[in-house]
Design a protein around this motif. Structure first.
Motif, PDB file in Angstrom:
ATOM      1  N   VAL A 159       0.938  -1.103   0.112  1.00 55.77           N
ATOM      2  CA  VAL A 159      -0.054  -0.124   0.036  1.00 55.77           C
ATOM      3  C   VAL A 159       0.924   1.316   0.271  1.00 55.77           C
ATOM      4  O   VAL A 159       1.956   1.242   0.539  1.00 55.77           O
ATOM      5  CB  VAL A 159      -0.897   0.180   1.209  1.00 55.77           C
ATOM      6  CG1 VAL A 159      -1.653   1.374   1.342  1.00 55.77           C
ATOM      7  CG2 VAL A 159      -2.059  -0.987   1.102  1.00 55.77           C
ATOM      8  N   GLU A 160       0.444   2.152  -0.569  1.00 57.37           N
ATOM      9  CA  GLU A 160       1.150   3.673  -0.758  1.00 57.37           C
ATOM     10  C   GLU A 160       0.021   4.593  -0.275  1.00 57.37           C
ATOM     11  O   GLU A 160      -0.826   4.539  -0.494  1.00 57.37           O
ATOM     12  CB  GLU A 160       1.696   4.006  -1.996  1.00 57.37           C
ATOM     13  CG  GLU A 160       2.859   3.495  -2.422  1.00 57.37           C
ATOM     14  CD  GLU A 160       3.776   4.107  -3.561  1.00 57.37           C
ATOM     15  OE1 GLU A 160       4.581   4.698  -3.519  1.00 57.37           O
ATOM     16  OE2 GLU A 160       2.905   4.148  -4.819  1.00 57.37           O
ATOM     17  N   TYR A 161       0.776   5.346   0.712  1.00 60.77           N
ATOM     18  CA  TYR A 161      -0.180   6.446   1.302  1.00 60.77           C
ATOM     19  C   TYR A 161       0.721   7.553   1.475  1.00 60.77           C
ATOM     20  O   TYR A 161       2.146   7.584   1.507  1.00 60.77           O
ATOM     21  CB  TYR A 161      -0.923   5.889   2.739  1.00 60.77           C
ATOM     22  CG  TYR A 161       0.165   5.704   3.665  1.00 60.77           C
ATOM     23  CD1 TYR A 161       0.648   6.505   4.816  1.00 60.77           C
ATOM     24  CD2 TYR A 161       0.536   4.476   3.914  1.00 60.77           C
ATOM     25  CE1 TYR A 161       1.388   6.344   5.659  1.00 60.77           C
ATOM     26  CE2 TYR A 161       1.467   4.063   5.088  1.00 60.77           C
ATOM     27  CZ  TYR A 161       1.730   5.174   5.786  1.00 60.77           C
ATOM     28  OH  TYR A 161       2.637   4.879   6.963  1.00 60.77           O
ATOM     29  N   ASP A 162      -0.141   8.790   1.730  1.00 60.14           N
ATOM     30  CA  ASP A 162       0.463  10.252   1.999  1.00 60.14           C
ATOM     31  C   ASP A 162       0.278  10.733   3.410  1.00 60.14           C
ATOM     32  O   ASP A 162      -0.968  10.449   3.884  1.00 60.14           O
ATOM     33  CB  ASP A 162       0.095  11.287   0.900  1.00 60.14           C
ATOM     34  CG  ASP A 162       0.799  10.950  -0.509  1.00 60.14           C
ATOM     35  OD1 ASP A 162       1.859  10.144  -0.713  1.00 60.14           O
ATOM     36  OD2 ASP A 162      -0.123  11.247  -1.468  1.00 60.14           O
ATOM     37  N   ILE A 176      -8.873   9.583   4.483  1.00 64.53           N
ATOM     38  CA  ILE A 176      -9.603   8.403   4.995  1.00 64.53           C
ATOM     39  C   ILE A 176      -9.434   7.387   4.002  1.00 64.53           C
ATOM     40  O   ILE A 176      -9.319   6.112   4.412  1.00 64.53           O
ATOM     41  CB  ILE A 176     -11.243   8.755   4.885  1.00 64.53           C
ATOM     42  CG1 ILE A 176     -11.862   7.486   5.509  1.00 64.53           C
ATOM     43  CG2 ILE A 176     -11.705   9.023   3.731  1.00 64.53           C
ATOM     44  CD1 ILE A 176     -11.564   6.872   7.007  1.00 64.53           C
ATOM     45  N   SER A 177      -9.250   7.579   2.723  1.00 65.66           N
ATOM     46  CA  SER A 177      -9.065   6.311   1.604  1.00 65.66           C
ATOM     47  C   SER A 177      -7.746   5.849   2.066  1.00 65.66           C
ATOM     48  O   SER A 177      -7.426   4.446   1.996  1.00 65.66           O
ATOM     49  CB  SER A 177      -9.112   7.139   0.129  1.00 65.66           C
ATOM     50  OG  SER A 177      -8.131   7.858  -0.020  1.00 65.66           O
ATOM     51  N   ASP A 178      -6.760   6.733   2.333  1.00 64.38           N
ATOM     52  CA  ASP A 178      -5.422   6.005   2.300  1.00 64.38           C
ATOM     53  C   ASP A 178      -5.254   5.135   3.868  1.00 64.38           C
ATOM     54  O   ASP A 178      -4.817   4.117   3.846  1.00 64.38           O
ATOM     55  CB  ASP A 178      -4.449   7.208   2.608  1.00 64.38           C
ATOM     56  CG  ASP A 178      -3.748   7.740   1.244  1.00 64.38           C
ATOM     57  OD1 ASP A 178      -4.374   7.110   0.366  1.00 64.38           O
ATOM     58  OD2 ASP A 178      -3.158   8.746   1.190  1.00 64.38           O
ATOM     59  N   TYR A 179      -5.823   5.944   4.779  1.00 69.57           N
ATOM     60  CA  TYR A 179      -6.019   5.151   6.101  1.00 69.57           C
ATOM     61  C   TYR A 179      -6.672   3.833   5.935  1.00 69.57           C
ATOM     62  O   TYR A 179      -6.171   2.803   6.489  1.00 69.57           O
ATOM     63  CB  TYR A 179      -6.547   5.766   7.072  1.00 69.57           C
ATOM     64  CG  TYR A 179      -6.522   5.153   8.442  1.00 69.57           C
ATOM     65  CD1 TYR A 179      -5.521   5.102   9.106  1.00 69.57           C
ATOM     66  CD2 TYR A 179      -7.919   4.480   8.923  1.00 69.57           C
ATOM     67  CE1 TYR A 179      -5.360   4.313  10.292  1.00 69.57           C
ATOM     68  CE2 TYR A 179      -7.881   3.575  10.134  1.00 69.57           C
ATOM     69  CZ  TYR A 179      -6.539   3.620  10.924  1.00 69.57           C
ATOM     70  OH  TYR A 179      -6.551   2.724  11.792  1.00 69.57           O
ATOM     71  N   ASP A 214     -11.264  12.794   1.873  1.00 67.91           N
ATOM     72  CA  ASP A 214     -10.118  12.832   0.835  1.00 67.91           C
ATOM     73  C   ASP A 214     -10.287  14.356   0.229  1.00 67.91           C
ATOM     74  O   ASP A 214      -9.241  15.112  -0.036  1.00 67.91           O
ATOM     75  CB  ASP A 214     -10.583  12.073  -0.212  1.00 67.91           C
ATOM     76  CG  ASP A 214      -9.954  10.730   0.218  1.00 67.91           C
ATOM     77  OD1 ASP A 214      -9.830  10.530   1.194  1.00 67.91           O
ATOM     78  OD2 ASP A 214     -10.242   9.681  -0.898  1.00 67.91           O
ATOM     79  N   SER A 215     -11.770  14.766   0.279  1.00 69.68           N
ATOM     80  CA  SER A 215     -11.748  16.153  -0.270  1.00 69.68           C
ATOM     81  C   SER A 215     -10.930  17.252   0.540  1.00 69.68           C
ATOM     82  O   SER A 215     -10.881  18.259  -0.025  1.00 69.68           O
ATOM     83  CB  SER A 215     -13.380  16.644  -0.514  1.00 69.68           C
ATOM     84  OG  SER A 215     -13.954  16.613   0.895  1.00 69.68           O
TER      85      SER A 215
END
Length: 675
Positions: free
Chosen positions: A369-372, A410-413, A490-491
């Motif tokens: 998984v990649e996240y920021d 929220i999508s990354d988490y 996300d927004s």
């Protein structure tokens, strides 16, 4: 030569009286050798370089602790020498009467100390060498080392260190014995046993007042390390409850020692039952010195229980956390790429770096998984707690809330949570939630969340979805260290500047050797790039660090705990043997009055039992509070389960403390039987 033979005969004749002394010396030598031989015992273990470095650090720390241990043992040996000299006052008085000079008596003691020292060193080193082989297996099991290259090892360095340290101790004992004999007077030596300590009857009202004061002082100490722990603003403030505990314990023993006799005397049926009156008078006969000794022994037992229980618990918690807190094999984080023209800095992705180096992600990882992560000066912890700041400041005195918050989409988490097998969440466009697992910060944040504090970011306001933190984390770690991540829709972060990017994944391969190769290859690839911030965290590194910390804490805790336990038990044992020696005539008088040996032995058992149990009971009460405080401090290591550690500590207490009790009873029984 004649004096040497006399010394040898004295030891042989008084071997029963020397039992506690020998037992303590042999245990001290064996324990000292075992913990200083760990370095030599681990030479043959097949471990990684990181593990080897941890073992070297651990043995270096144990070597430093050995200096402190040697001081404790030195004081204990001198205290034991005082007992032995006191027991033989009449014998030395006879020597002086027969014309033997003090110099020759000092030589007799010199030879006796030398003989005892040599015997205890030889026996202790033999026992220590045997147990060190077992210790090496414990170390190997703890570090998951390959034992195929293991062989029997005698540590020359540990042996030399033991000989030097104990040699210095015995020299001090010899000097002390010479000084003690030199200042003795013949009349004191001959009449030493006939001189009894005067019983000072304490005023009951004063004792009650002191008892109440002691309870108040101890109550304040208990409060500061439990409910009022947040009032301790700095690490030095912990000295306040410690000092209160010591003073309160001293006052408690002083007051209770003056009340017990009066309370029991008021209950005639108990006081006059059997030899209870004799037992209570025996306890009161040494009341002045007992109060101070009981306080010291109680504090030492308290430290022993807390140190051993905490050490075992930390080790178990760290071992359990490895799987729970490291659900992936590797985590790679990078910041912005450094350019000469800082205005052209851009955020790079870990995946692109690896693929540009010829590393195929799909072949390398079964899952990834990649996240920021985002940060901004406009959203600090102070901003998040909002109007709850004053309430938090009252509870957590001296805390600073200026740190920037970690923020995630929220999508990354949810992607990370799914990979880790954790709970995922849904947020509306005007909601946020906080995920954390470090209990200290969870409690702080829950105050603000319970009050429904809103946060502002990018000109928009967000309300908490939950009125408490939700359990979660993203970083691979050996303990619960996530102090809080703000998760937003996300927004909310659509146009935000990325602080850093992370890739976390599970390798396709399972064998340990292949995982090591993968870690090395990725580290080499990332090392060729220049970034503003970069970190590589692997499950293997975390595991080795956790095992290392657990081993260091466990071994130091065992080392100090065992020495404190031996010292406290030996002090009590020597005190009781001294009492038995002084009171031989009293027991002889009981026999002349018609008391049978069964009643006398029962009375002796009660007397010794009270001496051993009284400080232990108070130490256990202190430990209940102390371990609660320890649990709060050790929360960083995860959920600390103390039950198993307490049971193990109880077993150690029964074996060593109980062993000293039984040896003391049997030796005392033999002393009062001597004609």
């Amino acid at each position: 030569m004649m004096l040497f033979k006399l010394s040898a005969k004295n030891i042989a004749k008084s071997i029963k009286g020397y039992a506690i002394y020998f037992f303590t010396l042999i245990l001290g030598v064996a324990i000292f050798y075992v913990f200083n031989a760990i370095d030599s015992q681990t030479v043959m273990l097949d471990v990684s370089k990181n593990t080897s470095d941890i073992i070297k650090l651990m043995t270096g720390m144990l070597s430093g602790v050995s200096v402190f241990v040697s001081i404790i043992l030195g004081c204990l040996i001198i205290y034991a020498s005082i007992f032995l000299i006191k027991r033989r006052n009449k014998e030395f008085g006879v020597y002086l009467t027969l014309g033997m000079g003090k110099r020759k008596i000092s030589l007799v003691l010199f030879f006796e100390t030398l003989i005892i020292g040599i015997i205890s060193l030889i026996v202790g080193l033999v026992i220590g060498t045997a147990f060190s082989q077992l210790m090496s297996r414990v170390v190997a099991n703890m570090f998951e080392a390959d034992m195929r290259k293991f062989e029997f090892v005698f540590s020359r360095s540990a042996c030399i260190k033991t000989l030097i340290y104990f040699g210095i101790m015995y020299v001090f004992v010899m000097v002390f014995n010479t000084w003690t004999i030199g200042k003795c007077k013949l009349i004191d030596l001959l009449n030493g046993r006939k001189r009894n300590e005067k019983i000072k009857n304490k005023n009951s009202i004063v004792c009650i007042m002191v008892f109440i004061i002691s309870c108040v002082v101890l109550g304040r100490a208990y409060y500061l390390v439990t409910v009022g722990v947040n009032e301790l603003e700095s690490s030095m403030d912990i000295l306040i409850p410690i000092m209160l505990g010591i003073v309160g314990t001293l006052l408690f023993f002083w007051s209770v020692s003056g009340l017990i006799l009066k309370i029991v005397m008021a209950k005639k049926s108990t006081y006059y039952k059997g030899l209870n009156s004799f037992v209570l008078r025996q306890i009161s006969s040494k009341i002045n010195t007992t109060v101070v000794q009981m306080t010291i022994i109680c504090i030492m037992l308290f430290v022993t229980i807390c140190v051993l229980s905490s050490a075992f618990s930390i080790k178990n918690s760290l071992s359990e956390n490895i799987q729970k807190m490291c659900p992936a094999d590797v985590q790679i984080t990078v910041g912005k790429e450094v350019k000469n023209d800082v205005t052209n800095n851009k955020q790079v992705k870990v995946k692109s770096i690896l693929e540009s180096a010829g590393c195929k992600i799909e072949d390398e990882f079964s899952e990834y998984v990649e996240y920021d992560t985002y940060k901004t000066q406009k959203l600090t912890l102070r901003d998040v707690v909002g109007n709850s700041y004053n309430e938090i400041a009252k509870t957590y005195k001296g805390i600073t809330l200026n740190s920037q918050e970690d923020i995630m989409k929220i999508s990354d988490y949810n992607k990370v949570a799914k990979l880790y097998g954790q709970k995922t969440f849904k947020l509306k466009e005007n909601q946020y939630l906080v995920v954390a697992n470090f209990q200290g910060m969870v409690q702080l944040r829950n105050i603000a969340l319970k009050n429904g504090e809103k946060i502002k970011l990018g000109g928009k306001e967000y309300s908490p979805l939950y009125r408490e933190c939700k359990y979660g984390f993203v970083n691979l770690s050996g303990n619960e260290e996530n102090s809080g991540i703000i998760v937003l829709p996300d927004s909310a972060l659509k146009n935000a500047e990325v602080y850093d990017s992370t890739l976390v994944g599970k390798y396709n391969t399972a064998p340990k050797d292949e995982i090591i190769k993968n870690n090395d290859r990725i580290t080499k690839i990332m090392g060729k790039k220049t970034y503003n911030m970069i970190s590589i965290n692997t499950k293997m590194d975390v595991a080795e660090a956790c095992i290392g910390i657990g081993a260091i804490v466990t071994f130091i805790g065992m080392y100090l705990g065992s020495i404190f336990l031996i010292s406290s038990a030996a002090i009590l044992a020597l005190k009781e043997l001294s009492e038995s020696t002084d009171n031989k005539e009293r027991y002889l008088m009981l026999r002349k009055l018609g008391t049978d040996d069964k009643m006398i032995n029962r009375a002796l058992f009660k007397q010794i039992g009270i001496y051993f149990m009284f400080p232990l009971i108070i130490a256990i009460i202190h430990s209940v509070v102390g371990l609660k405080f320890a649990t709060t401090i050790l929360a960083i290591f995860g959920k600390v389960g103390l039950l198993g550690s307490i049971i193990l500590t109880a077993v150690v207490l029964v074996l060593i403390y109980g062993g000293y009790f039984l040896i003391t009873y049997f030796c005392s029984r033999n002393i009062i039987k001597e004609r």
